[in-house]
Design a protein around this motif. Sequence first.
Motif, PDB file in Angstrom:
ATOM      1  N   VAL A  75       0.732  -1.296  -0.056  1.00  0.00           N
ATOM      2  CA  VAL A  75       0.047   0.010  -0.174  1.00  0.00           C
ATOM      3  C   VAL A  75       0.759   1.277   0.111  1.00  0.00           C
ATOM      4  CG1 VAL A  75      -1.741   1.493   1.393  1.00  0.00           C
ATOM      5  CG2 VAL A  75      -1.856  -1.023   1.081  1.00  0.00           C
ATOM      6  N   SER A  76       0.491   2.023  -0.725  1.00  0.00           N
ATOM      7  CA  SER A  76       1.369   3.402  -1.084  1.00  0.00           C
ATOM      8  C   SER A  76       1.308   4.245   0.249  1.00  0.00           C
ATOM      9  CB  SER A  76       0.979   4.121  -2.084  1.00  0.00           C
ATOM     10  OG  SER A  76       1.305   3.705  -3.298  1.00  0.00           O
ATOM     11  N   VAL A  77       2.180   4.767   0.745  1.00  0.00           N
ATOM     12  CA  VAL A  77       2.169   5.874   1.965  1.00  0.00           C
ATOM     13  C   VAL A  77       2.076   7.092   1.726  1.00  0.00           C
ATOM     14  CG1 VAL A  77       2.458   3.691   3.726  1.00  0.00           C
ATOM     15  CG2 VAL A  77       4.269   4.981   2.944  1.00  0.00           C
ATOM     16  N   ILE A  78       3.355   7.565   1.162  1.00  0.00           N
ATOM     17  CA  ILE A  78       3.727   8.905   1.014  1.00  0.00           C
ATOM     18  C   ILE A  78       2.442   9.842   0.221  1.00  0.00           C
ATOM     19  CG2 ILE A  78       5.496  10.565  -0.096  1.00  0.00           C
ATOM     20  CD1 ILE A  78       6.477   8.824   2.121  1.00  0.00           C
ATOM     21  N   SER A  79       2.013  10.723   0.826  1.00  0.00           N
ATOM     22  CA  SER A  79       0.997  11.754   0.304  1.00  0.00           C
ATOM     23  C   SER A  79      -0.381  10.920   0.553  1.00  0.00           C
ATOM     24  CB  SER A  79       1.253  12.106  -1.258  1.00  0.00           C
ATOM     25  OG  SER A  79       2.419  12.731  -1.600  1.00  0.00           O
ATOM     26  N   LYS A  80      -0.272   9.947   1.326  1.00  0.00           N
ATOM     27  CA  LYS A  80      -1.559   9.360   1.827  1.00  0.00           C
ATOM     28  C   LYS A  80      -2.049   9.924   3.030  1.00  0.00           C
ATOM     29  CE  LYS A  80      -1.754   6.609  -1.865  1.00  0.00           C
ATOM     30  NZ  LYS A  80      -2.253   7.306  -2.819  1.00  0.00           N
ATOM     31  N   PRO A  81      -3.408  10.103   3.513  1.00  0.00           N
ATOM     32  CA  PRO A  81      -4.116  10.532   4.539  1.00  0.00           C
ATOM     33  C   PRO A  81      -3.382   9.365   5.718  1.00  0.00           C
ATOM     34  CG  PRO A  81      -5.545  10.609   2.867  1.00  0.00           C
ATOM     35  CD  PRO A  81      -4.428   9.740   2.329  1.00  0.00           C
ATOM     36  N   ILE A  82      -3.128  10.073   6.669  1.00  0.00           N
ATOM     37  CA  ILE A  82      -2.334   9.326   7.969  1.00  0.00           C
ATOM     38  C   ILE A  82      -3.620   8.173   8.285  1.00  0.00           C
ATOM     39  CG2 ILE A  82      -3.033  11.069   9.604  1.00  0.00           C
ATOM     40  CD1 ILE A  82      -0.050   8.511   9.750  1.00  0.00           C
ATOM     41  N   SER A  83      -4.860   8.489   8.422  1.00  0.00           N
ATOM     42  CA  SER A  83      -5.904   7.987   8.722  1.00  0.00           C
ATOM     43  C   SER A  83      -6.086   6.555   7.799  1.00  0.00           C
ATOM     44  CB  SER A  83      -7.041   8.593   8.783  1.00  0.00           C
ATOM     45  OG  SER A  83      -7.446   9.113   7.422  1.00  0.00           O
ATOM     46  N   LEU A  84      -5.844   6.624   6.683  1.00  0.00           N
ATOM     47  CA  LEU A  84      -5.850   5.424   5.801  1.00  0.00           C
ATOM     48  C   LEU A  84      -4.691   4.531   5.949  1.00  0.00           C
ATOM     49  CD1 LEU A  84      -7.037   7.015   2.280  1.00  0.00           C
ATOM     50  CD2 LEU A  84      -8.420   5.726   4.297  1.00  0.00           C
ATOM     51  N   VAL A  85      -3.342   5.205   5.997  1.00  0.00           N
ATOM     52  CA  VAL A  85      -2.280   4.376   6.385  1.00  0.00           C
ATOM     53  C   VAL A  85      -2.226   3.619   7.598  1.00  0.00           C
ATOM     54  CG1 VAL A  85       0.126   4.699   6.600  1.00  0.00           C
ATOM     55  CG2 VAL A  85      -0.977   5.924   4.971  1.00  0.00           C
ATOM     56  N   MET A  86      -2.619   4.357   8.788  1.00  0.00           N
ATOM     57  CA  MET A  86      -3.002   3.764  10.122  1.00  0.00           C
ATOM     58  C   MET A  86      -4.027   2.514  10.018  1.00  0.00           C
ATOM     59  SD  MET A  86      -1.026   4.842  12.221  1.00  0.00           S
ATOM     60  CE  MET A  86      -0.070   6.319  12.932  1.00  0.00           C
ATOM     61  N   LYS A  87      -5.057   2.596   9.384  1.00  0.00           N
ATOM     62  CA  LYS A  87      -6.036   1.691   8.913  1.00  0.00           C
ATOM     63  C   LYS A  87      -5.503   0.385   8.525  1.00  0.00           C
ATOM     64  CE  LYS A  87     -10.904   1.210   7.876  1.00  0.00           C
ATOM     65  NZ  LYS A  87     -12.080   1.841   7.712  1.00  0.00           N
ATOM     66  N   GLU A  88      -4.686   0.592   7.593  1.00  0.00           N
ATOM     67  CA  GLU A  88      -4.184  -0.691   6.763  1.00  0.00           C
ATOM     68  C   GLU A  88      -2.928  -1.197   7.723  1.00  0.00           C
ATOM     69  OE1 GLU A  88      -3.409  -3.434   4.309  1.00  0.00           O
ATOM     70  OE2 GLU A  88      -4.726  -1.661   3.701  1.00  0.00           O
ATOM     71  N   LEU A  89      -2.315  -0.330   8.513  1.00  0.00           N
ATOM     72  CA  LEU A  89      -1.320  -0.977   9.373  1.00  0.00           C
ATOM     73  C   LEU A  89      -1.943  -1.661  10.661  1.00  0.00           C
ATOM     74  CD1 LEU A  89       1.374   1.816   9.504  1.00  0.00           C
ATOM     75  CD2 LEU A  89       1.565  -0.491   8.323  1.00  0.00           C
ATOM     76  N   GLU A  90      -3.311  -1.201  10.814  1.00  0.00           N
ATOM     77  CA  GLU A  90      -4.193  -1.892  11.875  1.00  0.00           C
ATOM     78  C   GLU A  90      -4.351  -3.229  11.435  1.00  0.00           C
ATOM     79  OE1 GLU A  90      -8.308  -0.866  13.775  1.00  0.00           O
ATOM     80  OE2 GLU A  90      -6.698   0.672  14.314  1.00  0.00           O
ATOM     81  N   ASN A  91      -4.649  -3.394  10.192  1.00  0.00           N
ATOM     82  CA  ASN A  91      -5.001  -4.729   9.772  1.00  0.00           C
ATOM     83  C   ASN A  91      -3.906  -5.493   9.609  1.00  0.00           C
ATOM     84  OD1 ASN A  91      -7.536  -3.630   8.842  1.00  0.00           O
ATOM     85  ND2 ASN A  91      -6.929  -3.158   6.834  1.00  0.00           N
ATOM     86  N   HIS A  92      -2.754  -5.297   9.882  1.00  0.00           N
ATOM     87  CA  HIS A  92      -1.564  -5.945  10.071  1.00  0.00           C
ATOM     88  C   HIS A  92      -0.936  -5.891  11.563  1.00  0.00           C
ATOM     89  CE1 HIS A  92      -0.992  -6.789   5.661  1.00  0.00           C
ATOM     90  NE2 HIS A  92      -1.375  -5.865   5.591  1.00  0.00           N
ATOM     91  N   LYS A  93      -1.944  -5.682  12.573  1.00  0.00           N
ATOM     92  CA  LYS A  93      -1.850  -5.637  13.928  1.00  0.00           C
ATOM     93  C   LYS A  93      -0.825  -4.756  14.478  1.00  0.00           C
ATOM     94  CE  LYS A  93      -4.099  -9.610  14.452  1.00  0.00           C
ATOM     95  NZ  LYS A  93      -5.266  -9.572  13.270  1.00  0.00           N
ATOM     96  N   ILE A  94      -0.548  -3.663  13.579  1.00  0.00           N
ATOM     97  CA  ILE A  94       0.300  -2.429  14.224  1.00  0.00           C
ATOM     98  C   ILE A  94      -0.774  -1.596  14.480  1.00  0.00           C
ATOM     99  CG2 ILE A  94       2.102  -1.055  13.430  1.00  0.00           C
ATOM    100  CD1 ILE A  94       2.804  -2.954  11.466  1.00  0.00           C
ATOM    101  N   THR A  95      -0.864  -1.352  15.879  1.00  0.00           N
ATOM    102  CA  THR A  95      -1.854  -0.542  16.623  1.00  0.00           C
ATOM    103  C   THR A  95      -1.249   0.551  17.671  1.00  0.00           C
ATOM    104  OG1 THR A  95      -2.447  -2.164  18.133  1.00  0.00           O
ATOM    105  CG2 THR A  95      -3.604  -2.362  16.281  1.00  0.00           C
ATOM    106  N   LYS A  96      -0.348   0.067  18.386  1.00  0.00           N
ATOM    107  CA  LYS A  96       0.224   1.051  19.273  1.00  0.00           C
ATOM    108  C   LYS A  96       1.316   2.103  18.804  1.00  0.00           C
ATOM    109  CE  LYS A  96       2.093   0.328  23.933  1.00  0.00           C
ATOM    110  NZ  LYS A  96       2.606  -0.542  24.762  1.00  0.00           N
ATOM    111  N   TRP A  97       1.069   3.323  19.076  1.00  0.00           N
ATOM    112  CA  TRP A  97       1.818   4.439  18.113  1.00  0.00           C
ATOM    113  C   TRP A  97       1.794   5.576  19.294  1.00  0.00           C
ATOM    114  CZ3 TRP A  97       3.575   4.204  13.689  1.00  0.00           C
ATOM    115  CH2 TRP A  97       3.120   3.194  12.591  1.00  0.00           C
ATOM    116  N   GLU A  98       3.019   6.170  19.560  1.00  0.00           N
ATOM    117  CA  GLU A  98       3.346   7.402  20.230  1.00  0.00           C
ATOM    118  C   GLU A  98       3.387   8.479  19.207  1.00  0.00           C
ATOM    119  OE1 GLU A  98       6.950   6.706  22.481  1.00  0.00           O
ATOM    120  OE2 GLU A  98       6.811   4.753  22.580  1.00  0.00           O
TER     121      GLU A  98
END
Length: 145
Positions: A75-98
């Motif tokens: 999934v492309s990430v540069i110039s993408k809304p952070i909300s969409l990128v976070m949602k995609e990463l969440e699908n891969h169990k990456i949920t904890k962010w500082e």
Amino acid sequence: MEIKLKYGIANLLFGMKTNDVEQCLGKPDKKTTDDDKNSIYIYTNLKLKLTFYIDEELRFGYFATTNPSVTIFNVSVISKPISLVMKELENHKITKWETSEDENYVYYFNESNWITLQTEFDEVVRVEIGAVFNEKEDEFDWKYL
């Protein structure tokens, strides 16, 4: 260029030495050092900055990119809304962010994957990834030895 969390980017693996990287990418457009005397290779056309740690026998251990073709989990990430990128990463169990802020930028950091997403105006503008530590947490988990 595909980012492989904990492994590297494209065909570059964390742990490679400078000559290994040069065999893959050629000579960098610029070489410099940071305040810690680590070696930095800059590849202008790839919009890619690689760091080789002096204390680790100049192994590739960190990179930063603004390349618009960079992907994570295809999934492309540069110039993408952070909300969409976070949602995609969440699908891969990456949920904890500082999060932290600096003027116009907001930084999202996930320690277990040593990834930082830098945003401006709620869009990802830069991705930084570092090699992770092994289970002992006192040495790097090099993927290339």
